[in-house]
Design an enzyme around this catalytic site. Structure first.
Site, mmCIF file in Angstrom:
data_model
loop_
_atom_site.group_PDB
_atom_site.id
_atom_site.type_symbol
_atom_site.label_atom_id
_atom_site.label_comp_id
_atom_site.label_asym_id
_atom_site.label_seq_id
_atom_site.Cartn_x
_atom_site.Cartn_y
_atom_site.Cartn_z
ATOM 1 N N THR A 176 46.135 44.154 34.639
ATOM 2 C CA THR A 176 47.579 44.308 34.824
ATOM 3 C C THR A 176 48.347 43.610 33.709
ATOM 4 O OG1 THR A 176 47.283 44.380 37.214
ATOM 5 C CG2 THR A 176 49.496 43.874 36.406
ATOM 6 N N ARG A 198 39.673 41.553 51.211
ATOM 7 C CA ARG A 198 40.959 41.931 50.623
ATOM 8 C C ARG A 198 42.048 42.109 51.676
ATOM 9 N NH1 ARG A 198 40.870 42.878 45.368
ATOM 10 N NH2 ARG A 198 39.087 43.857 44.346
ATOM 11 N N ASP A 204 39.985 36.905 43.340
ATOM 12 C CA ASP A 204 38.877 36.274 42.614
ATOM 13 C C ASP A 204 39.182 34.867 42.118
ATOM 14 O OD1 ASP A 204 37.160 38.447 42.931
ATOM 15 O OD2 ASP A 204 37.946 39.447 41.152
ATOM 16 N N THR A 264 45.193 38.129 42.672
ATOM 17 C CA THR A 264 43.802 38.573 42.724
ATOM 18 C C THR A 264 43.021 37.626 43.617
ATOM 19 O OG1 THR A 264 41.724 38.777 41.462
ATOM 20 C CG2 THR A 264 43.404 37.343 40.538
ATOM 21 N N GLY A 308 28.576 26.019 55.043
ATOM 22 C CA GLY A 308 27.303 25.324 55.195
ATOM 23 C C GLY A 308 26.097 26.098 54.710
ATOM 24 N N ASP A 341 43.914 40.463 35.437
ATOM 25 C CA ASP A 341 43.633 40.585 34.010
ATOM 26 C C ASP A 341 44.108 41.915 33.421
ATOM 27 O OD1 ASP A 341 41.577 39.234 31.814
ATOM 28 O OD2 ASP A 341 41.571 41.428 31.722
ATOM 29 N N SER A 384 17.192 28.799 60.868
ATOM 30 C CA SER A 384 17.893 29.864 60.168
ATOM 31 C C SER A 384 18.385 29.372 58.807
ATOM 32 C CB SER A 384 19.084 30.343 61.002
ATOM 33 O OG SER A 384 20.035 29.294 61.143
ATOM 34 N N ARG A 394 16.770 33.573 61.706
ATOM 35 C CA ARG A 394 16.728 34.572 60.641
ATOM 36 C C ARG A 394 17.261 34.021 59.322
ATOM 37 N NH1 ARG A 394 19.224 39.614 64.118
ATOM 38 N NH2 ARG A 394 17.248 40.404 64.949
ATOM 39 N N ASP A 442 40.194 33.855 39.296
ATOM 40 C CA ASP A 442 39.567 33.637 37.991
ATOM 41 C C ASP A 442 40.556 33.632 36.827
ATOM 42 O OD1 ASP A 442 40.185 36.299 38.237
ATOM 43 O OD2 ASP A 442 38.315 37.038 37.390
ATOM 44 N N GLY A 461 43.420 45.519 41.922
ATOM 45 C CA GLY A 461 42.986 45.292 43.291
ATOM 46 C C GLY A 461 44.072 44.620 44.106
ATOM 47 N N ARG A 473 32.645 39.814 41.100
ATOM 48 C CA ARG A 473 31.831 40.523 40.114
ATOM 49 C C ARG A 473 31.574 39.677 38.875
ATOM 50 N NH1 ARG A 473 34.775 45.644 38.681
ATOM 51 N NH2 ARG A 473 36.000 44.192 37.415
ATOM 52 N N ARG A 516 44.585 52.417 39.892
ATOM 53 C CA ARG A 516 44.078 52.286 38.528
ATOM 54 C C ARG A 516 44.639 53.451 37.708
ATOM 55 N NH1 ARG A 516 41.358 47.271 38.959
ATOM 56 N NH2 ARG A 516 40.249 47.243 40.946
#
Length: 327
Positions: A108, A261, A131, A129, A189, A106, A219, A166, A133, A14, A175, A75
């Site tokens: 890669t 992204r 993420d 990345t 917040g 990961d 809301s 709302r 992570d 990604g 993910r 990919r």
């Protein structure tokens, strides 16, 4: 120590804001140290197909502010086979590539380790990345930009949520990891934050939302990572709409998706990417291989690649407790 004359550089997996700043740093550091540089387009897929290009200083001019990656990304199922990796290695050798710098995550790094193990290439990874992570670095390239993009969108959604009292379910990327959700939820917040690292019980979610919407008549923003076990924002929305208790509550879901992204990288990501790009070439010159360069407590650290893709970085559970206090 392997004698390195030419390095190959590529981005894979990604895309992440700041990858171009990292490429710029890698290319210019290598050239400054008398090395030649080959750019590999479209990651491992381009490596297999021989989509390689010579890179000079001007090849990376005026790109530090650009999102995406000038070398493109893809990919590659073919690279998962020994035959595919053999073909990639042959193209690298034909072009005189001695070592590789891989910018990605990961998957890669798993591929880079395979090239080192099976074909003897020196490889260093740069963590790119959104993420955040990857074990071995406090922050990954692209994370800060994605986080700020998510917060900006949550601020905008909050305006319309307040105007109509709302309930908004805002889904962010993540993910397998909740770093973006947790931190943009606090920064934006949010009244409730749902992440993959915790077990989410629908009854608890419903009770919390009803308490916020009914008792306080205001809301509510719920931030949910796409990998949450209730099926993300849409999964939660379906469950709420099927419950009669929510029939009088105005409910909307917003999936931020790939907006996180794209866009120009923040100053933080540009600086991080530049530091790690320089460090990756210096690591190769110092004889290191099969490692990732990361930033830990503002110092460059090297982590063996198998330790990076073999484990995941944990979220800060104190921040999770903080959300309960602040909401």
């Amino acid at each position: 120590m392997q004698d390195i004359q030419r390095i190959g550089v590529f981005t894979s997996g990604g895309d992440a804001p700041g990858m171009n700043a990292c490429l710029r740093a890698i290319v210019r550091t290598a050239l400054t140290n008398g090395l030649e540089v080959t750019g590999i387009r479209r990651g491992y897929e381009g490596m297999i197909e021989g989509d390689l290009v010579e890179m000079e200083r001007r090849s990376v001019s005026n790109i530090v502010q650009l999102g995406g990656t000038i070398l493109k990304s893809a990919r590659s199922e073919a690279f998962m086979s020994e035959e595919g990796r053999q073909q990639a290695a042959e193209h690298l050798r034909e072009n005189g590539v001695d070592a590789l710098v891989a910018v990605g995550g990961d998957g890669t790094f798993r591929g880079a380790s395979k090239l080192k193990e099976e074909h003897g290439f020196a490889v260093v990874g740069c963590p790119g990345t959104i993420d955040n992570d990857l074990y071995g670095t406090d922050q990954t390239i692209g994370y800060d930009t994605a986080l700020n993009t998510a917060i900006e969108n949550i601020d905008r959604i909050r305006d319309t949520a307040d105007a109509h009292n709302r309930l908004f379910l805002v889904e962010v990327m993540g993910r397998d990891a909740g770093f973006i959700a947790l931190n943009c939820g606090i920064g934006g917040g949010a009244e409730l934050i749902l992440i993959p690292e915790t077990i989410t019980e629908m009854d608890v979610v419903k009770e919390r939302i009803l308490s916020l919407m009914s008792a306080q008549r205001r809301s509510t923003i719920v931030v949910v990572a796409e990998g949450d076990d209730l099926g993300g924002a849409q999964g939660i929305e379906r469950a709420l709409r099927d419950d009669p208790e929510f029939s009088d509550i105005e409910l909307r879901s917003a999936i931020l998706g790939h907006t996180q992204r794209g866009g120009a990288p923040t100053a933080g990501d540009r600086v991080l990417a530049s530091r790690l790009g320089v460090a990756s070439v210096e690591a190769l010159l110092d004889g290191h291989s099969d490692v990732m360069v990361g930033l830990v407590n503002e110092e460059v650290k090297l982590t063996p690649l198998p330790n990076v893709y073999g484990r995941r970085k944990s979220i800060d559970y104190d921040l999770l407790k903080l959300t309960q206090i602040l909401s």
